[in-house]
Design a protein around this motif. Structure first.
Motif, short mmCIF file in Angstrom:
data_model
loop_
_atom_site.label_atom_id
_atom_site.label_comp_id
_atom_site.label_asym_id
_atom_site.label_seq_id
_atom_site.Cartn_x
_atom_site.Cartn_y
_atom_site.Cartn_z
N GLU A 19 0.83 -1.26 0.14
CA GLU A 19 -0.02 -0.16 -0.09
C GLU A 19 1.03 1.35 0.04
N ALA A 22 2.32 1.77 -3.39
CA ALA A 22 1.37 2.02 -4.50
C ALA A 22 1.20 3.72 -4.00
N GLN A 23 0.94 4.15 -3.04
CA GLN A 23 0.94 5.50 -2.68
C GLN A 23 1.86 6.29 -3.16
N THR A 24 3.12 5.87 -2.84
CA THR A 24 4.35 6.59 -3.32
C THR A 24 4.41 6.63 -4.78
N ARG A 25 4.05 5.63 -5.56
CA ARG A 25 3.84 5.69 -7.19
C ARG A 25 2.91 6.62 -7.46
N GLN A 26 1.76 6.68 -6.68
CA GLN A 26 0.78 7.72 -7.12
C GLN A 26 1.25 9.02 -7.01
N GLU A 27 1.81 9.31 -5.82
CA GLU A 27 2.57 10.91 -5.49
C GLU A 27 3.49 11.23 -6.46
N GLY A 29 3.71 9.96 -9.69
CA GLY A 29 3.43 10.03 -11.01
C GLY A 29 2.43 11.66 -10.78
N ASP A 30 1.73 11.93 -10.03
CA ASP A 30 1.11 13.30 -9.77
C ASP A 30 2.31 14.30 -9.93
N THR A 31 3.50 14.20 -9.22
CA THR A 31 4.42 15.32 -9.06
C THR A 31 5.03 15.22 -10.59
N GLN A 33 3.47 14.58 -13.41
CA GLN A 33 2.58 15.15 -14.30
C GLN A 33 2.60 16.70 -14.02
#
Length: 142
Positions: A19, A22-27, A29-31, A33
């Motif tokens: 988890e 996954a959260q680190t990947r999401q953050e 990815g947002d950065t 982008q």
């Protein structure tokens, strides 16, 4: 984002660790982008141009309405100050002009051949150009 010390475990179980990953990947990815959006100068310029175009269109419409209102107000003011005999003459002249325009339109419809009637705009443009050329030639001779 602060990093925990390396000697302490960050997750109690493998599921919790997944988890966190996954959260680190999401953050991340947002950065990435957000950085990509900031660096896309062409897209930002197009957005700015679209916004300016929208503003210009709105302001033009507003100014057009203001101009129309002012023109109507001025026309009414002039109408109110015009002496009655002139108002009557102007009304008669306007009616005569409308009648002559209607008569010219009927004559055009009756006498002009169909191909000429259907191509009225190009004919008017050519006629205007011919008049302009004639005027320029007359002016040059003086």
């Amino acid at each position: 984002m602060t990093q925990p010390p390396h000697d302490k475990p960050t997750a109690e179980s493998p599921e919790e660790l997944r988890e966190q990953v996954a959260q680190t990947r999401q953050e991340l990815g947002d950065t990435v982008q957000a950085l990509a959006d900031k660096s896309d100068v062409k897209a930002r310029a197009q957005e700015k141009a679209a916004a300016l175009k929208e503003q210009t269109t709105a302001k033009t419409a507003e100014l057009t309405e203001q101009t129309k209102a002012k023109a109507a107000e001025t026309a009414q003011l002039l109408q109110d100050k015009l002496p009655e005999p002139l108002k009557d003459k102007a009304a008669v002249a306007a009616e005569q002009a409308k009648a002559k325009a209607a008569q010219a339109e009927r004559l055009w419809q009756d006498k002009a051949p169909e191909p000429v009637r259907n191509n009225r705009t190009p004919l008017l443009a050519v006629g205007g150009a011919a008049l302009a050329a004639y005027w320029l030639l007359r002016r040059r001779k003086k």
